[in-house]
Write a protein that holds these residues in place. Structure first.
Motif, PDB file in Angstrom:
ATOM      1  N   ASN A  29      -4.982  26.261 -75.049  1.00 32.89           N
ATOM      2  CA  ASN A  29      -6.131  25.568 -75.651  1.00 32.89           C
ATOM      3  C   ASN A  29      -6.440  24.239 -74.951  1.00 32.89           C
ATOM      4  OD1 ASN A  29      -6.386  27.665 -77.415  1.00 32.89           O
ATOM      5  ND2 ASN A  29      -5.747  26.545 -79.237  1.00 32.89           N
ATOM      6  N   ARG A  70     -20.802  27.778 -79.487  1.00 34.51           N
ATOM      7  CA  ARG A  70     -19.437  28.165 -79.811  1.00 34.51           C
ATOM      8  C   ARG A  70     -18.844  27.115 -80.742  1.00 34.51           C
ATOM      9  NH1 ARG A  70     -15.128  31.870 -77.518  1.00 34.51           N
ATOM     10  NH2 ARG A  70     -13.382  31.297 -78.805  1.00 34.51           N
ATOM     11  N   GLU A  71     -18.313  27.578 -81.875  1.00 36.23           N
ATOM     12  CA  GLU A  71     -17.615  26.679 -82.788  1.00 36.23           C
ATOM     13  C   GLU A  71     -16.194  26.501 -82.278  1.00 36.23           C
ATOM     14  OE1 GLU A  71     -18.967  25.036 -85.230  1.00 36.23           O
ATOM     15  OE2 GLU A  71     -20.920  26.006 -84.934  1.00 36.23           O
ATOM     16  N   THR A  72     -15.786  25.270 -82.061  1.00 33.70           N
ATOM     17  CA  THR A  72     -14.471  24.974 -81.503  1.00 33.70           C
ATOM     18  C   THR A  72     -13.798  23.879 -82.329  1.00 33.70           C
ATOM     19  OG1 THR A  72     -14.997  23.120 -80.029  1.00 33.70           O
ATOM     20  CG2 THR A  72     -15.573  25.347 -79.249  1.00 33.70           C
ATOM     21  N   THR A  76     -19.142  21.896 -82.266  1.00 36.03           N
ATOM     22  CA  THR A  76     -20.001  22.933 -81.711  1.00 36.03           C
ATOM     23  C   THR A  76     -20.409  22.547 -80.292  1.00 36.03           C
ATOM     24  OG1 THR A  76     -20.872  23.424 -83.910  1.00 36.03           O
ATOM     25  CG2 THR A  76     -22.133  24.234 -82.025  1.00 36.03           C
ATOM     26  N   TYR A  79     -20.954  27.741 -74.802  1.00 29.98           N
ATOM     27  CA  TYR A  79     -19.819  28.491 -74.270  1.00 29.98           C
ATOM     28  C   TYR A  79     -19.381  27.920 -72.930  1.00 29.98           C
ATOM     29  CZ  TYR A  79     -16.917  32.553 -73.195  1.00 29.98           C
ATOM     30  OH  TYR A  79     -15.869  33.371 -72.892  1.00 29.98           O
ATOM     31  N   TYR A  82     -17.394  24.814 -73.534  1.00 21.30           N
ATOM     32  CA  TYR A  82     -16.069  25.213 -74.025  1.00 21.30           C
ATOM     33  C   TYR A  82     -15.164  25.636 -72.873  1.00 21.30           C
ATOM     34  CZ  TYR A  82     -12.836  28.984 -75.255  1.00 21.30           C
ATOM     35  OH  TYR A  82     -11.768  29.820 -75.309  1.00 21.30           O
ATOM     36  N   TRP A 241      -6.274  28.693 -83.259  1.00 19.45           N
ATOM     37  CA  TRP A 241      -7.649  28.925 -82.844  1.00 19.45           C
ATOM     38  C   TRP A 241      -7.676  29.395 -81.394  1.00 19.45           C
ATOM     39  CZ3 TRP A 241     -10.843  27.343 -78.976  1.00 19.45           C
ATOM     40  CH2 TRP A 241     -12.212  27.661 -79.118  1.00 19.45           C
ATOM     41  N   GLY A 242      -8.533  30.378 -81.104  1.00 22.40           N
ATOM     42  CA  GLY A 242      -8.684  30.871 -79.741  1.00 22.40           C
ATOM     43  C   GLY A 242      -8.773  32.384 -79.730  1.00 22.40           C
TER      44      GLY A 242
END
Length: 291
Positions: A29, A70-72, A76, A79, A82, A241-242
Motif C-alpha cells: 500500500n 477511486r476511493e482510497t 478520493t 485511478y 492512486y 484495503w487494496g
C-alpha cells in the motif's frame, strides 16, 4: 531448453527445493514499513524470494481507467493518481531490496512497461517476472530477453498460441514458467493443474504454479504434480484495503504452506520401488510367504 535455472541464490528445477515466492505486489500500500514486515513474513516462513510490481503509471495504466474515481485511504482520487500514490521509486526500492537481501531472500519485480525494465536494471534485480497480463506485450518481453537475466513467465489469461509467441521472444535458456489462472479468488474448477505437466512437456523448461486460491490445497497439489516453484500473494491482514489482499495468504497461512510444501517435497521420493527400513519390522511380523 533447460531442466533448471539459477535465480539469484537458488536453483529452480527438479531435484531442488520448491522455490517459494512471496508475492508482495502492491500489498505494501505504498508503505516501506509494511513492505519490510511482509519481507519478515516471507523470511520467517522459509520462502526463498519476494516479488514486487513496478509500473510507470502514465504508460501502464489503460487510458480508459486513468480518470476513473477511486476511493482510497487517502481520499478520493483518480485511478492514475492512486497508481502513483502506491508506486515505490528508487530510494524505496534500494531500502527494501537491501532489507530483503539481509534476510537471505531474492527479490525481483514484475515490470509492467519498458521504462520499468530500465528502472529495475538500475536496481540490479536478480530476475524478472512477467505478469499474466503482459504475456502479449512482445516489446516488453524482448527488452527482458535483452537483459540476459532469468525470466519467470506467468501464463494466466492466455491462450497456448499467445504463450508460444511469448516463448519465441524470450527463448528457453533462462526461462521458468508458472501455470496460473487469473481469477481472483480462484475457484477449484478453474485451477486446471494438469497444465503443469502439459507446459513442461511442451516447452521443456522448469514449470511452477502461481496461485490465487483462498486456501493451501491447490498449491500443494501443484507441487505433487511437479511444480518446482510456487508463488502466492501475501498480506499482513486479508481485511486490509487494496485489491489483492483478499486473495492473499496471511502470515500463518504462508508458514503453513511452506511447511507443507517441504513435507510434500520430501514425500515425493525418486519413483524407484524399494523396501524401506521402516518396513522391515512389519515385514518380518506380517509376511507369511517369501516371494
Amino acid at each position: 531448453m533447460t531442466d533448471e535455472v539459477q535465480v539469484g541464490r537458488y536453483t529452480v528445477g527438479e531435484g531442488h527445493p520448491v522455490y517459494v515466492i512471496g508475492e508482495i505486489g502492491l500489498n505494501h500500500n505504498g508503505d516501506v514499513d509494511i513492505a519490510k514486515k511482509l519481507i519478515d513474513v516471507a523470511s520467517l516462513a522459509g520462502a526463498q524470494a519476494v516479488k514486487f510490481q513496478k509500473r510507470t503509471p502514465a504508460i501502464s495504466t489503460p487510458e480508459h481507467m486513468k480518470q476513473v474515481p477511486r476511493e482510497t485511504p487517502w481520499g478520493t482520487m483518480t485511478y492514475l493518481e492512486y497508481r502513483y500514490r502506491v508506486e515505490f521509486e528508487q530510494e524505496q526500492y534500494a531500502e527494501i531490496g537491501a532489507y530483503a537481501d539481509s534476510k537471505g531472500l531474492d527479490w525481483f519485480a514484475s515490470p509492467w512497461d519498458e521504462p520499468s525494465v530500465d528502472f529495475l536494471e538500475e536496481m540490479d534485480t536478480v530476475a524478472y517476472k512477467v505478469a499474466s497480463a503482459s504475456v502479449t506485450d512482445l516489446g516488453l518481453l524482448g527488452k527482458l530477453k535483452d537483459t540476459g537475466k532469468p525470466v519467470i513467465l506467468s501464463t494466466g489469461m492466455s491462450t497456448i498460441e499467445q504463450i508460444d509467441r511469448a516463448v519465441e521472444v524470450l527463448g528457453t535458456d533462462h526461462l521458468v514458467m508458472l501455470h496460473a489462472t487469473s481469477t481472483y479468488p480462484l475457484p477449484p474448477e478453474e485451477a486446471n493443474l494438469l497444465m503443469i505437466p502439459t507446459l513442461k512437456e511442451r516447452y521443456g523448461v522448469p514449470v511452477g504454479y502461481s496461485g490465487h486460491e483462498p486456501g493451501l490445497q491447490i498449491s500443494l497439489a501443484a507441487v505433487a504434480l511437479g511444480a518446482v516453484a510456487v508463488e502466492r500473494h501475501i498480506t499482513l491482514d486479508r481485511a486490509m484495503w487494496g485489491s489483492d489482499h483478499a486473495a492473499s495468504l496471511e502470515p500463518h497461512g504462508l508458514m503453513s504452506l511452506v511447511r507443507d510444501i517441504r513435507i510434500v517435497g520430501t514425500a515425493m521420493g525418486d519413483g524407484v520401488k524399494r523396501v524401506f527400513p521402516g518396513e522391515l519390522a512389519p515385514l518380518s511380523k506380517l509376511r507369511r510367504i517369501d516371494g
